[in-house]
Design a protein around this motif. Structure first.
Motif, mmCIF file in Angstrom:
data_model
loop_
_atom_site.group_PDB
_atom_site.id
_atom_site.type_symbol
_atom_site.label_atom_id
_atom_site.label_comp_id
_atom_site.label_asym_id
_atom_site.label_seq_id
_atom_site.Cartn_x
_atom_site.Cartn_y
_atom_site.Cartn_z
ATOM 1 N N ILE A 134 0.834 -1.212 0.000
ATOM 2 C CA ILE A 134 0.000 0.000 0.000
ATOM 3 C C ILE A 134 0.861 1.252 0.000
ATOM 4 O O ILE A 134 0.567 2.241 -0.679
ATOM 5 C CB ILE A 134 -0.950 -0.017 1.207
ATOM 6 C CG1 ILE A 134 -1.971 -1.162 1.053
ATOM 7 C CG2 ILE A 134 -1.666 1.321 1.371
ATOM 8 C CD1 ILE A 134 -2.799 -1.428 2.292
ATOM 9 N N ALA A 135 1.963 1.215 0.770
ATOM 10 C CA ALA A 135 2.821 2.394 0.895
ATOM 11 C C ALA A 135 3.445 2.804 -0.432
ATOM 12 O O ALA A 135 3.870 3.956 -0.585
ATOM 13 C CB ALA A 135 3.923 2.132 1.926
ATOM 14 N N ALA A 136 3.489 1.892 -1.404
ATOM 15 C CA ALA A 136 4.050 2.237 -2.711
ATOM 16 C C ALA A 136 3.163 3.244 -3.448
ATOM 17 O O ALA A 136 3.622 3.939 -4.357
ATOM 18 C CB ALA A 136 4.236 0.983 -3.556
ATOM 19 N N GLY A 137 1.870 3.315 -3.064
ATOM 20 C CA GLY A 137 1.014 4.380 -3.574
ATOM 21 C C GLY A 137 0.420 4.143 -4.941
ATOM 22 O O GLY A 137 0.089 5.110 -5.633
ATOM 23 N N SER A 138 0.223 2.893 -5.341
ATOM 24 C CA SER A 138 -0.434 2.638 -6.626
ATOM 25 C C SER A 138 -1.907 3.027 -6.547
ATOM 26 O O SER A 138 -2.441 3.272 -5.461
ATOM 27 C CB SER A 138 -0.318 1.153 -6.980
ATOM 28 O OG SER A 138 -1.078 0.366 -6.073
ATOM 29 N N ASP A 139 -2.576 3.065 -7.708
ATOM 30 C CA ASP A 139 -4.002 3.409 -7.721
ATOM 31 C C ASP A 139 -4.814 2.415 -6.891
ATOM 32 O O ASP A 139 -5.718 2.800 -6.146
ATOM 33 C CB ASP A 139 -4.524 3.445 -9.159
ATOM 34 C CG ASP A 139 -3.951 4.617 -9.950
ATOM 35 O OD1 ASP A 139 -3.428 5.555 -9.290
ATOM 36 O OD2 ASP A 139 -4.011 4.589 -11.195
ATOM 37 N N ASP A 140 -4.476 1.117 -7.056
ATOM 38 C CA ASP A 140 -5.190 0.108 -6.270
ATOM 39 C C ASP A 140 -4.942 0.296 -4.779
ATOM 40 O O ASP A 140 -5.852 0.113 -3.954
ATOM 41 C CB ASP A 140 -4.743 -1.301 -6.691
ATOM 42 C CG ASP A 140 -5.237 -1.675 -8.087
ATOM 43 O OD1 ASP A 140 -6.222 -1.059 -8.540
ATOM 44 O OD2 ASP A 140 -4.627 -2.575 -8.714
ATOM 45 N N ALA A 141 -3.699 0.649 -4.449
ATOM 46 C CA ALA A 141 -3.367 0.867 -3.038
ATOM 47 C C ALA A 141 -4.183 2.014 -2.456
ATOM 48 O O ALA A 141 -4.670 1.942 -1.320
ATOM 49 C CB ALA A 141 -1.873 1.153 -2.890
ATOM 50 N N MET A 142 -4.363 3.085 -3.210
ATOM 51 C CA MET A 142 -5.115 4.234 -2.707
ATOM 52 C C MET A 142 -6.595 3.894 -2.534
ATOM 53 O O MET A 142 -7.268 4.471 -1.669
ATOM 54 C CB MET A 142 -4.941 5.437 -3.636
ATOM 55 C CG MET A 142 -3.496 5.925 -3.763
ATOM 56 S SD MET A 142 -2.623 6.103 -2.187
ATOM 57 C CE MET A 142 -3.489 7.486 -1.460
ATOM 58 N N GLN A 143 -7.099 2.948 -3.327
ATOM 59 C CA GLN A 143 -8.478 2.500 -3.128
ATOM 60 C C GLN A 143 -8.608 1.792 -1.777
ATOM 61 O O GLN A 143 -9.606 1.953 -1.063
ATOM 62 C CB GLN A 143 -8.899 1.563 -4.262
ATOM 63 C CG GLN A 143 -9.111 2.269 -5.594
ATOM 64 C CD GLN A 143 -9.597 1.302 -6.679
ATOM 65 O OE1 GLN A 143 -10.176 0.260 -6.371
ATOM 66 N NE2 GLN A 143 -9.364 1.649 -7.931
ATOM 67 N N ILE A 144 -7.578 1.000 -1.424
ATOM 68 C CA ILE A 144 -7.588 0.329 -0.115
ATOM 69 C C ILE A 144 -7.531 1.371 1.000
ATOM 70 O O ILE A 144 -8.244 1.269 2.005
ATOM 71 C CB ILE A 144 -6.403 -0.653 -0.002
ATOM 72 C CG1 ILE A 144 -6.528 -1.772 -1.046
ATOM 73 C CG2 ILE A 144 -6.327 -1.246 1.400
ATOM 74 C CD1 ILE A 144 -5.337 -2.708 -1.093
ATOM 75 N N VAL A 145 -6.689 2.397 0.829
ATOM 76 C CA VAL A 145 -6.579 3.464 1.831
ATOM 77 C C VAL A 145 -7.927 4.155 2.014
ATOM 78 O O VAL A 145 -8.363 4.417 3.145
ATOM 79 C CB VAL A 145 -5.494 4.488 1.423
ATOM 80 C CG1 VAL A 145 -5.551 5.716 2.318
ATOM 81 C CG2 VAL A 145 -4.121 3.842 1.486
ATOM 82 N N ASN A 146 -8.613 4.453 0.911
ATOM 83 C CA ASN A 146 -9.927 5.103 1.003
ATOM 84 C C ASN A 146 -10.943 4.201 1.701
ATOM 85 O O ASN A 146 -11.785 4.671 2.471
ATOM 86 C CB ASN A 146 -10.425 5.493 -0.388
ATOM 87 C CG ASN A 146 -9.614 6.631 -0.987
ATOM 88 O OD1 ASN A 146 -9.066 7.467 -0.269
ATOM 89 N ND2 ASN A 146 -9.515 6.667 -2.314
ATOM 90 N N ALA A 147 -10.838 2.885 1.444
ATOM 91 C CA ALA A 147 -11.738 1.944 2.124
ATOM 92 C C ALA A 147 -11.478 1.941 3.626
ATOM 93 O O ALA A 147 -12.414 1.902 4.443
ATOM 94 C CB ALA A 147 -11.556 0.536 1.548
ATOM 95 N N LEU A 148 -10.211 2.020 3.991
ATOM 96 C CA LEU A 148 -9.869 2.033 5.415
ATOM 97 C C LEU A 148 -10.265 3.348 6.068
ATOM 98 O O LEU A 148 -10.603 3.376 7.260
ATOM 99 C CB LEU A 148 -8.373 1.757 5.592
ATOM 100 C CG LEU A 148 -8.008 0.293 5.303
ATOM 101 C CD1 LEU A 148 -6.512 0.129 5.110
ATOM 102 C CD2 LEU A 148 -8.484 -0.605 6.436
ATOM 103 N N LEU A 149 -10.254 4.443 5.317
ATOM 104 C CA LEU A 149 -10.784 5.702 5.851
ATOM 105 C C LEU A 149 -12.283 5.579 6.129
ATOM 106 O O LEU A 149 -12.793 6.142 7.107
ATOM 107 C CB LEU A 149 -10.522 6.852 4.871
ATOM 108 C CG LEU A 149 -9.102 7.423 4.850
ATOM 109 C CD1 LEU A 149 -8.936 8.405 3.691
ATOM 110 C CD2 LEU A 149 -8.770 8.114 6.180
#
Length: 929
Positions: free
Chosen positions: A288-303
């Motif tokens: 997730i820390a690499a900041g790919s588009d898919d990773a940012m979707q996971i971050v938004n889900a966790l928000l």
């Protein structure tokens, strides 16, 4: 005989469940518990379980009894009893395959415990898992029972309820690991049975945790979570190896996100989905820390999870945010980028990318700390949970400052404060207090050079109303401008005094938190005087607010000492008011300590000493007039301790007067705080030849009186604080002034006193006694203690056999297992100082431990440990080996019955020593020794 016992059990169970009289039910319950410890319980429980006429109450009791007997008392049975017991349990497993569930579970646990006790060969050479495999293939009607047994096997492997020896437990664990592949294959084969799918998933979770060291949640999570953990475990060969599985798991979990908002979903289902998302984020944080588009979707889900209204669900993500912060800020995360330029470029890119999510995070969690409207009506447990939730939010805010920076985070929180102040329309106090709490939480991350927000915050603080206004419910509003921002004077509605106190407490706490910034603030801002005024008023508001104000005073004086050095008399007057209770302060004796520390933080020994000397008559007056008041004396002794620590030899004549005072008062009032203060005096002045005479007098008086107070183990139990501080003082004497202590007749008397109190259950007192004994042995062994060696040897050799027995008793159950490290260190020190003698004492002592507790090989191993300790083996390895011997004895029911049971007849120490010696006459001799 068996028939009578069976009838008695049935009668007792009938009384327990159906008799209308409470006393009768209680007596029946007590009888049944005692029966479970008898030898007859084996046969009676087994017989009633096989009896078709037994009702469910009988079945549940007997299955629990049989399970407990197999776990704890298996050694009661002769070796040839294994096969009949195995056959009986197997028959019961099939009998209860379809229920009742409670009975089947107990039978499964009993079989698992049996497998722990006996070697793999007794199950046909392949172990219990292979035996299960054969049975599942040939007896498919009973698969539910077999599946449950397969599930509990790895769980029971680490169960401390099973009284198996350490070597056997380790062997069983190894055998089970070697059978893991067979177990997982069996579970996979059962996945096709729809009605057993949940049970199969539980089995997978159990075995995956066992094989890969997964944490066992209190609530069982779906196997998906276990598979997520597996993909990042050491055994899975890393994320790269498991990417195909990860690419399947992430879309599956993300597909569950929408169910978080589904109002028709059960609360437990929502929690399970939230936990799964949090587990996924935490496990794949590096990706997730690499900041790919898919990773940012996971971050938004966790928000979205963080924004959930239920704190229990929101807080599931807190670990993820912490680990994401660590990954973004730790330079080790960027090692693969090679050059410094590349590392900095990538680090800055990621920090910028994740800036917005962390800004949203600050906004999402800051309101979580708001006091609920009816907080003051909460139970003590609910209030404690709320306080813990505030601490958790504080940690999240600090994590955010590492990504955003302290000053930008402060800006976000200041916006919340301004919003909380509102537009002058009868605002609630909770959002204001919450904003102040959050600002305080990030204080250490805000730079001392910050000059935009904090001046505004500090200017706001005096405008908060104090108690007189807080008791009212409505006020007129005035407006003023602070650096261009118009805000209203904060006169708000309060339901009661409690609400106002909470806000004032937050104000005082915030002042203390920013003490370093206050020190660095330009003098022209004149920030300190109004803040000190707030703290002074806070000490008259309530005990809670006074406590916060006292702590803030301590930090202000510590960090702003240059600004206070000319106001020492004023600080003394504040302390005098707090201590005497005259003047309206509501500072407790404990919290007045912070005011004393505030004084001591003015690091000008000569100045402080002059003030102490000047105020000594006042302090002495309090000593004399309130010597009966323990809390006042504790606070006063602490103030004197800080004075001694700060001033040292600058105290002059006052130190002699102080020691004379506490020496007299201790003998009159038996208060431990006088011993505590004396320890500090010994530490500071012990090595000063000029102080030798009055220190020697002090030592003799304090120890002589203490020995009169602590004659038996009951005395120690009744006065643990005196025991603790007495032996802390004794250890200080060993370290700082052995010349004044070891050669005196008080030394052997205090060793005897220590021996009488070793088995006190109070943790700190016990540790102080054991530390004193260790210090004595270490002194005799050291080069500095050479001149005392003969004296110490004479004292210890006379008592060595008795002392060894006490220590072995402590090792095997007279003291809690949490004392193991201290007990081991005493045994090691004793061994190193008195090698051959110690081995002889241990050999005599170990033969007195009941044979059912230790085998001959274990006795030899114990003596080898003593021998290795005397020859210099490392303390860590010796402690680990002692731990195994201790565990063997503590798990032995006979030994624990001896240790605990006889303690009810006489004192615990007397009873235990009597068992090992075999003579109560000898006990009486020891107590009078």
């Amino acid at each position: 005989m068996e028939a009578q016992a069976t009838a008695a059990v049935k009668e007792a169970l009938a009384a327990l469940y159906h008799h209308p009289d409470d006393a009768t039910r209680t007596a029946a319950d007590r009888w049944l518990q005692q029966f479970q410890h008898t030898l007859d319980a084996w046969q009676v429980a087994d017989s009633l379980l096989h009896d078709e006429s037994s009702n469910m109450e009988t079945q549940i009791f007997c299955s629990q009894t049989l399970r407990s007997k197999v776990q704890r008392d298996f050694e009661e049975l002769p070796s040839e009893a294994f096969r009949p017991l195995q056959d009986s349990l197997y028959a019961l497993l099939k009998k209860f395959s379809k229920g009742p569930q409670k009975v089947r579970t107990q039978i499964c646990i009993a079989m698992a415990a049996l497998a722990v006790h006996v070697p793999v060969e007794d199950w046909g050479g392949g172990g219990i898992v292979n035996w299960l495999s054969d049975e599942m293939n040939s007896q498919q009607d009973f698969i539910p029972s077999f599946l449950e047994l397969l599930t509990v096997l790895p769980q029971e492997c680490s169960s401390h309820k099973i009284a198996a020896r350490p070597e056997r437990r380790r062997q069983f664990e190894n055998d089970l690991r070697s059978s893991a592949e067979v177990a997982l294959s069996l579970l996979t084969a059962c996945l096709g049975i729809d009605q057993l799918k949940e049970q199969v998933l539980e089995g997978f979770a159990s075995w995956l945790r066992f094989c890969h060291g997964f944490y066992k949640n209190k609530v069982q999570v779906p196997v998906t979570s276990e598979l997520i953990h597996f993909t990042v475990s050491r055994e899975s060969n890393g994320i790269t190896e498991q990417l195909p599985l990860i690419q399947v798991l992430i879309p599956y979990v993300m597909g569950l996100k929408e169910q978080l908002k589904d109002s028709s979903k059960d609360e437990e289902d929502v929690k399970a989905i939230a936990r799964l998302l949090a587990d996924m984020g935490d496990s794949y944080v590096e990706l997730i820390a690499a900041g790919s588009d898919d990773a940012m979707q996971i971050v938004n889900a966790l928000l979205e999870v963080t924004s959930h209204s239920e704190f229990d669900i929101s807080s599931m993500t807190f670990n993820f945010w912490h680990h994401l912060m660590r990954n973004l800020t730790d330079r080790g995360s960027y090692a693969s980028y090679g050059s410094e330029v590349s590392i900095n470029t990538e680090r800055n890119r990621r920090l910028q990318l994740f800036r917005q999510p962390f800004e949203i995070l600050v906004s999402l969690v800051s309101f979580r700390v708001e006091y609920p409207e009816l907080y003051h009506t909460f139970s003590e447990e609910d209030q404690r949970d709320f306080r813990h939730s505030r601490y958790a939010v504080s940690d999240v805010l600090l994590d955010a400052t590492d990504v955003l920076g302290g000053d930008p985070t402060l800006k976000i929180l200041f916006t919340k404060l301004i919003q909380a102040c509102g537009n002058g329309q009868n605002q609630k106090w909770q959002p204001v207090e919450a904003a102040l709490f959050c600002i305080q939480a990030i204080a250490k991350s805000v730079s001392v050079e910050e000059n935009e927000i904090l001046p505004q915050v500090m200017s706001l603080l005096p405008s908060f109303p104090h108690q007189e206004q807080l008791l009212q419910t409505a006020h007129c509003f005035e407006f003023y401008t602070v650096t261009g921002i118009q805000v209203s004077l904060l006169v708000m509605s309060y339901d009661d005094d409690w609400s106002s106190n909470v806000l004032e407490t937050a104000v005082c706490s915030l002042i203390g938190a920013f003490s370093k910034w206050i020190e660095a603030a330009p003098s022209e801002l004149l920030i300190l005087p109004p803040l000190v005024d707030i703290l002074n008023k806070g000490m008259s508001t309530s005990e809670e607010t006074a406590a916060a104000a006292s702590v803030a005073f301590k930090y202000i004086c510590e960090d702003c000492r240059r600004k206070f050095s000319g106001s020492l008399d004023g600080l003394f007057q504040i302390y005098q008011i707090a201590l005497s209770g005259v003047g309206g302060y509501k500072v407790s004796s404990e919290d007045s300590l912070h005011l004393v520390e505030a004084l001591s933080n003015v690091k000008l020994p000569q100045v402080v000493a002059d003030a102490v000397n000047r105020y000594w008559p006042t302090l002495k007056s309090i000593f004399d007039q309130r010597a009966w008041d323990t809390r006042t004396m504790e606070s006063l002794c602490r103030s004197c301790k800080f004075a001694v620590r700060t001033c040292g030899r600058f105290m002059g004549f006052t130190i002699g007067a102080m020691l004379e005072e506490i020496q007299t008062l201790y003998q009159q009032h038996n208060q431990a705080c006088f011993l505590y203060l004396s320890s500090e005096v010994i530490k500071i002045f012990g090595s000063d030849p000029a102080c030798a005479n009055y220190l020697a007098s002090l030592i003799q008086a304090l120890f002589g009186h203490t020995i009169q107070l602590l004659r038996t183990i009951q005395d120690f139990t009744a006065r643990p604080d005196i025991a603790d501080d007495c032996f802390l003082l004794a250890s200080r004497c060993i370290r700082y002034c052995p010349d004044l202590f070891v050669p005196t007749e008080m030394f052997p008397r205090l060793v005897d006193c220590a021996m009488a109190g070793i088995t006190i259950q109070h943790r700190e007192a016990c540790k102080s006694i054991l530390s004193f004994l260790s210090d004595v042995f270490d002194l005799a062994k050291s080069s500095e203690g050479e001149k005392y060696r003969e004296l110490i040897n004479t004292v210890i050799l006379q008592r060595g056999a008795v002392l060894t027995r006490i220590m072995v008793a402590s090792l095997t159950g007279a003291l809690p297992s949490s004392r193991l490290e201290e007990v081991s260190y005493v045994l090691v020190s004793l061994s190193r100082s008195f090698g051959g003698n110690m081995l002889s004492w241990a050999r005599e002592c170990i033969t007195l431990i009941p044979p059912q507790a230790l085998t001959d090989s274990e006795r030899s191993r114990f003596l080898n440990i003593i021998s290795d300790a005397s020859s210099g083996s490392s303390l860590g390895s010796i402690t680990d080996r002692f731990a195994e011997i201790s565990e063997v004895c503590r798990r032995n029911k006979t030994v624990q019955d001896i240790v605990q049971g006889l303690g009810k007849i006489r004192t615990q120490l007397s009873a235990l020593l009597g068992v090992f010696h075999g003579s109560h006459g000898w006990i009486d001799y020891f107590i009078g020794f």
